[in-house]
Design an enzyme around this catalytic site. Sequence first.
Site, mmCIF file in Angstrom:
data_model
loop_
_atom_site.group_PDB
_atom_site.id
_atom_site.type_symbol
_atom_site.label_atom_id
_atom_site.label_comp_id
_atom_site.label_asym_id
_atom_site.label_seq_id
_atom_site.Cartn_x
_atom_site.Cartn_y
_atom_site.Cartn_z
ATOM 1 N N LYS A 125 30.771 40.407 15.721
ATOM 2 C CA LYS A 125 31.026 40.778 14.611
ATOM 3 C C LYS A 125 30.503 39.909 13.399
ATOM 4 O O LYS A 125 30.166 38.961 13.265
ATOM 5 C CB LYS A 125 32.540 40.886 14.998
ATOM 6 C CG LYS A 125 33.147 38.533 15.489
ATOM 7 C CD LYS A 125 33.690 38.470 13.876
ATOM 8 C CE LYS A 125 33.549 37.015 14.278
ATOM 9 N NZ LYS A 125 34.136 35.951 13.618
ATOM 10 N N HIS A 164 34.375 37.768 21.119
ATOM 11 C CA HIS A 164 34.929 36.512 21.953
ATOM 12 C C HIS A 164 36.416 35.820 22.474
ATOM 13 O O HIS A 164 36.942 35.877 23.572
ATOM 14 C CB HIS A 164 33.837 34.737 21.034
ATOM 15 C CG HIS A 164 34.644 33.735 21.079
ATOM 16 N ND1 HIS A 164 34.305 34.159 19.444
ATOM 17 C CD2 HIS A 164 35.644 32.956 19.940
ATOM 18 C CE1 HIS A 164 35.965 33.111 18.300
ATOM 19 N NE2 HIS A 164 35.453 32.266 19.590
ATOM 20 N N LYS A 224 38.220 34.365 26.283
ATOM 21 C CA LYS A 224 39.487 33.535 27.404
ATOM 22 C C LYS A 224 39.364 34.634 28.003
ATOM 23 O O LYS A 224 40.076 34.946 27.652
ATOM 24 C CB LYS A 224 39.785 33.297 25.363
ATOM 25 C CG LYS A 224 39.072 32.356 24.483
ATOM 26 C CD LYS A 224 39.879 32.575 23.125
ATOM 27 C CE LYS A 224 39.611 31.938 22.342
ATOM 28 N NZ LYS A 224 39.030 30.828 22.079
ATOM 29 N N GLU A 279 43.907 26.795 11.878
ATOM 30 C CA GLU A 279 42.508 26.327 12.073
ATOM 31 C C GLU A 279 42.827 25.078 11.064
ATOM 32 O O GLU A 279 43.701 25.239 10.286
ATOM 33 C CB GLU A 279 41.543 26.954 11.986
ATOM 34 C CG GLU A 279 41.244 28.183 13.054
ATOM 35 C CD GLU A 279 39.961 28.750 13.040
ATOM 36 O OE1 GLU A 279 39.277 28.141 14.035
ATOM 37 O OE2 GLU A 279 39.866 29.927 12.284
ATOM 38 N N ASP A 303 36.737 38.624 9.252
ATOM 39 C CA ASP A 303 36.753 37.130 9.778
ATOM 40 C C ASP A 303 37.348 37.293 11.391
ATOM 41 O O ASP A 303 37.002 36.216 12.197
ATOM 42 C CB ASP A 303 36.605 35.361 9.897
ATOM 43 C CG ASP A 303 36.209 34.744 10.841
ATOM 44 O OD1 ASP A 303 34.704 34.872 11.052
ATOM 45 O OD2 ASP A 303 36.462 33.850 10.291
ATOM 46 N N HIS A 311 39.254 39.540 16.142
ATOM 47 C CA HIS A 311 40.193 38.776 17.286
ATOM 48 C C HIS A 311 41.604 39.006 17.151
ATOM 49 O O HIS A 311 41.827 38.673 18.088
ATOM 50 C CB HIS A 311 40.443 36.783 17.186
ATOM 51 C CG HIS A 311 38.602 36.558 17.099
ATOM 52 N ND1 HIS A 311 37.020 37.284 17.165
ATOM 53 C CD2 HIS A 311 38.062 35.256 16.089
ATOM 54 C CE1 HIS A 311 36.105 36.380 17.505
ATOM 55 N NE2 HIS A 311 36.403 35.767 15.950
ATOM 56 N N LYS A 335 42.270 28.648 7.373
ATOM 57 C CA LYS A 335 41.217 27.689 7.220
ATOM 58 C C LYS A 335 41.537 26.280 7.359
ATOM 59 O O LYS A 335 42.823 26.023 6.177
ATOM 60 C CB LYS A 335 40.417 27.475 7.055
ATOM 61 C CG LYS A 335 38.808 28.786 7.257
ATOM 62 C CD LYS A 335 38.466 28.281 8.830
ATOM 63 C CE LYS A 335 37.549 29.547 9.259
ATOM 64 N NZ LYS A 335 37.558 29.788 10.929
#
Length: 487
Positions: free
Chosen positions: A151, A181, A185, A219, A238, A243, A329
């Site tokens: 992506k 991804h 998980k 994060e 992003d 996700h 972030k």
Amino acid sequence: MAVNADGVRAPYVIVLFGATGDLSRRKLLPGLLRLTQAGLLPEARIVGTSLEEMDTEEFVRRAHDACQEFGRCDMSSEAWQRFASVLSYVSQSKGPEELAEAVHKAEADLGADGDVRFLHYLSVPPKAALSVIHQLDEAGLVDRSRVVMEKPFGTDLESAVALNRELHQVFDEEQIFRIDHFLGKEAAQNILAFRFANGLFEPIWNRNFIQHVQIDVPETLGLEGRTSFYETTGAYRDMVVTHLMQVLAFMAMEPPTSLAPGPISDEKLKVFRSMKPIEPHDVVRGQYSGYRGKEEVAEYSDTETFIALRIEIDNWRWAGVPFFLRTGKKLAEGARIISIAFKEPPLSMFPAGSNAGMQGPDHLTFDLADQSRMSLSFYGKRPGPGMQLEKLSMQFATHETASATGVLEAYERLILDAMRGDHTLFTTADGIETLWEKSIPLLQSPPPVRAYAPGSWGPNAIHQLVAPHAWRLPFERSWRDPNSVGQ
Ligand code: BG6
């Protein structure tokens, strides 16, 4: 044809585009080494390629350093040599003929007489993906191939449609594996097991019992060498449209008719189609103070490094239940949780001061960390005289179970699935295009970015966004440490 225990048709030539990039170093090369050592990838050759000029020896040296730093494998010289012997490198700038030559040499090494398959892993920036696709076409490396794409898939509806159209000129949809991804998980897949293998929660998995849901992925990391990618991407593209939405779909979808890729994708698509368009007033965008001073960042950059939003799913199961998503972030803590708040009882007979309802509603929480956990919190009586209540919880951690060592890292799992031709945990063109379609109001008039201090939980406006509820993080009570007694 040989099929190993997990059904991978062997042998394979894996062509790793972007082989010297960050993702390859951190995840893909260590992951391939782990799969090899675990006996899940028995017969394979790996051809690394990137824009950098180097020979195989140099590539092997770099791969070694990457696996040493980021892997969790046997790095003894004998074990490493076995893996090193399957690696080779060709620079992408040498053109399609040399690429084809390197791949066919690897194929010949396998000595399998036309039985070899190719897995092209495109770990390249979005703007480079199509040129790699055309290079594969020119190199004659499309037949017997599968292609894994990273992506983001486009930056809006128009670009996603154009990308898929061009992709389909070269590869059939069956050959394409769009990786997200988060779906690899263990903890994300456990949502499916939890929801559909148990009778306990399914009856209450709806608007009658659930008050709201939070999918929260703060994060602590900054951009560490990815600023130029991020400046044109931002947190929404992003993390959210990728996700967080995929996790939301697992949470919210109807039971699929089976666990096969088609039925699961159909149910996820129905969730995306039922979503109300994302309006700017339901979104808080933030940018940490200091971002604009970074190299590669425009002086008045409007890129968000933080985003929180409210999503509504307009179907019978979820009408009126808000889903709050947050990620960013340089925040106070790193976590990946899904928190489900249940409705409170209609009346309380507990005396004032007993603490009933004072610590929020009952929650079911999934922690999507590599060491995944789950908890169910509820009120109970505090031992002793009178009627004092307190929040208690039942907790479960995967790493306490006997099978904890069998956990595959997300990329390992997904590489294996792509080789097996299993699309279950991959995203589809339709799903992605629907998400871009729902994003139109937000992308057309994004609310202004608000500053937040690094180390905080984002701009203050996030509290109004969830009111009258509250953000679950930071947790009032931390997870229980299974090794300490008496908690
Ligand atoms: C990546 C994003 O896809 O996911 C990163 O590009 C983010 O910005 C990362 O940090 C988070 O993944 P994980 O597995 O570390 O939670």
